[in-house]
Design a protein around this motif. Structure first.
Motif, PDB file in Angstrom:
ATOM      1  N   MET A 117       0.851  -1.202   0.000  1.00 22.35           N
ATOM      2  CA  MET A 117       0.000   0.000   0.000  1.00 22.35           C
ATOM      3  C   MET A 117       0.884   1.249   0.000  1.00 22.35           C
ATOM      4  SD  MET A 117      -3.109  -1.196   2.498  1.00 22.35           S
ATOM      5  CE  MET A 117      -4.332  -0.102   1.762  1.00 22.35           C
ATOM      6  N   THR A 118       0.376   2.343  -0.558  1.00 18.84           N
ATOM      7  CA  THR A 118       1.119   3.599  -0.660  1.00 18.84           C
ATOM      8  C   THR A 118       0.756   4.501   0.513  1.00 18.84           C
ATOM      9  OG1 THR A 118       1.027   3.431  -3.050  1.00 18.84           O
ATOM     10  CG2 THR A 118       1.553   5.608  -2.136  1.00 18.84           C
ATOM     11  N   ARG A 119       1.777   5.033   1.183  1.00 19.12           N
ATOM     12  CA  ARG A 119       1.572   5.876   2.370  1.00 19.12           C
ATOM     13  C   ARG A 119       1.364   7.339   1.979  1.00 19.12           C
ATOM     14  NH1 ARG A 119       5.594   6.593   7.489  1.00 19.12           N
ATOM     15  NH2 ARG A 119       5.995   4.399   7.085  1.00 19.12           N
ATOM     16  N   LEU A 120       0.290   7.956   2.478  1.00 17.61           N
ATOM     17  CA  LEU A 120       0.094   9.404   2.315  1.00 17.61           C
ATOM     18  C   LEU A 120       0.213  10.041   3.688  1.00 17.61           C
ATOM     19  CD1 LEU A 120      -0.794  11.958   0.700  1.00 17.61           C
ATOM     20  CD2 LEU A 120      -3.115  11.442   1.460  1.00 17.61           C
ATOM     21  N   PRO A 121       1.292  10.772   3.986  1.00 18.07           N
ATOM     22  CA  PRO A 121       1.426  11.381   5.314  1.00 18.07           C
ATOM     23  C   PRO A 121       0.358  12.464   5.539  1.00 18.07           C
ATOM     24  CG  PRO A 121       3.528  11.323   4.177  1.00 18.07           C
ATOM     25  CD  PRO A 121       2.473  11.023   3.156  1.00 18.07           C
ATOM     26  N   VAL A 122      -0.266  12.413   6.708  1.00 18.35           N
ATOM     27  CA  VAL A 122      -1.246  13.427   7.123  1.00 18.35           C
ATOM     28  C   VAL A 122      -0.883  13.802   8.552  1.00 18.35           C
ATOM     29  CG1 VAL A 122      -3.681  13.832   7.672  1.00 18.35           C
ATOM     30  CG2 VAL A 122      -3.082  12.453   5.684  1.00 18.35           C
ATOM     31  N   VAL A 123      -0.933  15.077   8.912  1.00 22.51           N
ATOM     32  CA  VAL A 123      -0.588  15.483  10.271  1.00 22.51           C
ATOM     33  C   VAL A 123      -1.799  16.143  10.917  1.00 22.51           C
ATOM     34  CG1 VAL A 123       1.000  16.822  11.698  1.00 22.51           C
ATOM     35  CG2 VAL A 123       1.779  15.880   9.521  1.00 22.51           C
ATOM     36  N   VAL A 124      -2.100  15.765  12.161  1.00 18.63           N
ATOM     37  CA  VAL A 124      -3.214  16.342  12.906  1.00 18.63           C
ATOM     38  C   VAL A 124      -2.630  17.162  14.047  1.00 18.63           C
ATOM     39  CG1 VAL A 124      -5.275  15.820  14.262  1.00 18.63           C
ATOM     40  CG2 VAL A 124      -4.632  14.349  12.335  1.00 18.63           C
ATOM     41  N   TYR A 125      -3.130  18.384  14.270  1.00 21.76           N
ATOM     42  CA  TYR A 125      -2.661  19.227  15.377  1.00 21.76           C
ATOM     43  C   TYR A 125      -3.763  19.403  16.416  1.00 21.76           C
ATOM     44  CZ  TYR A 125       1.369  20.635  12.593  1.00 21.76           C
ATOM     45  OH  TYR A 125       2.528  20.636  11.866  1.00 21.76           O
ATOM     46  N   TYR A 126      -3.375  19.445  17.682  1.00 20.10           N
ATOM     47  CA  TYR A 126      -4.302  19.743  18.781  1.00 20.10           C
ATOM     48  C   TYR A 126      -3.702  20.847  19.641  1.00 20.10           C
ATOM     49  CZ  TYR A 126      -6.579  15.207  17.950  1.00 20.10           C
ATOM     50  OH  TYR A 126      -7.242  14.149  17.409  1.00 20.10           O
TER      51      TYR A 126
END
Ligand SMILES: CC(C)(COP(=O)(O)OP(=O)(O)OC[C@H]1O[C@@H](n2cnc3c(N)ncnc32)[C@H](O)[C@@H]1OP(=O)(O)O)[C@@H](O)C(=O)NCCC(=O)NCCS
Length: 160
Positions: free
Chosen positions: A148-157
């Motif tokens: 599978m191909t990784r798509l980086p996503v970043v979540v901020y709190y």
């Protein structure tokens, strides 16, 4: 190891496996990264949230399915997925293997089953979301082992 569709009688055991599997993520990894205020606000009721989520994870009339993996009649893993035929896409909603049964190909067999089922229904793409934290190191390695191909996503709190 055998695989079979979900039965209503599996519910308590599957909820228990879900809580045992993902408890360390919420209580250690997530809490450790974001702190108590964000943890309590976002996932303070994570056990109850799973209880509710399990009520609708297997709902074939709405394209939602679960299969379980068994070893000597004991459930050792499961996968829950959604099929969206109009979009010709599928999504893995949840996947867990009991800690004593990991690295024996259980998750690989569950995903192979699901991917074959999706292909048979004309689905062209499968996706899923997982964590970028240390808890999810095995998860990321696993999905990459499937090509599978990784798509980086970043979540901020931020606690206010
Ligand atoms: C991720 C998880 C489902 C993998 O299940 P599994 O049955 O152990 O996976 P498999 O045995 O089929 O592993 C297949 C391949 O994935 C990779 N892999 C799996 N776990 C790994 C780990 N801990 N470290 C490195 N690579 C790993 C390896 O390439 C492995 O092949 P190998 O054992 O021949 O080296 C399991 O670790 C788990 O339940 N983790 C906690 C819950 C979780 O993170 N779920 C996914 C969240 S979206």
């Amino acid at each position: 190891m055998d695989m079979r569709p979900f039965r209503p009688a599996d519910l308590d055991g599957l909820l228990e496996l879900t809580i045992a599997t993902f408890g360390p993520f919420y209580e250690e990894s997530f809490r450790g990264i974001v702190g108590d205020t964000v943890m309590v606000n976002q996932h303070g009721n994570w056990r109850e949230d799973y209880r509710n989520q399990w009520q609708s994870l297997n709902d074939p009339d709405n394209g939602k399915y679960v299969i379980v993996a068994e070893d000597h009649d004991e459930i050792v893993g499961f996968i829950a997925w959604t099929m969206r035929q109009p979009k010709r896409s599928g999504e893995i909603e949840m996947l867990a293997v009991e800690s004593g049964h990991r690295r024996h190909g259980v998750a690989s067999a569950l995903c192979a089953y699901v991917f074959d089922d999706l292909r048979r229904h004309g689905i062209e793409v499968v996706s899923l979301g997982t964590g970028g934290d240390d808890f999810h190191v095995p998860s990321r390695a696993f999905y990459e082992s499937l090509g599978m191909t990784r798509l980086p996503v970043v979540v901020y709190y931020k606690a206010l």
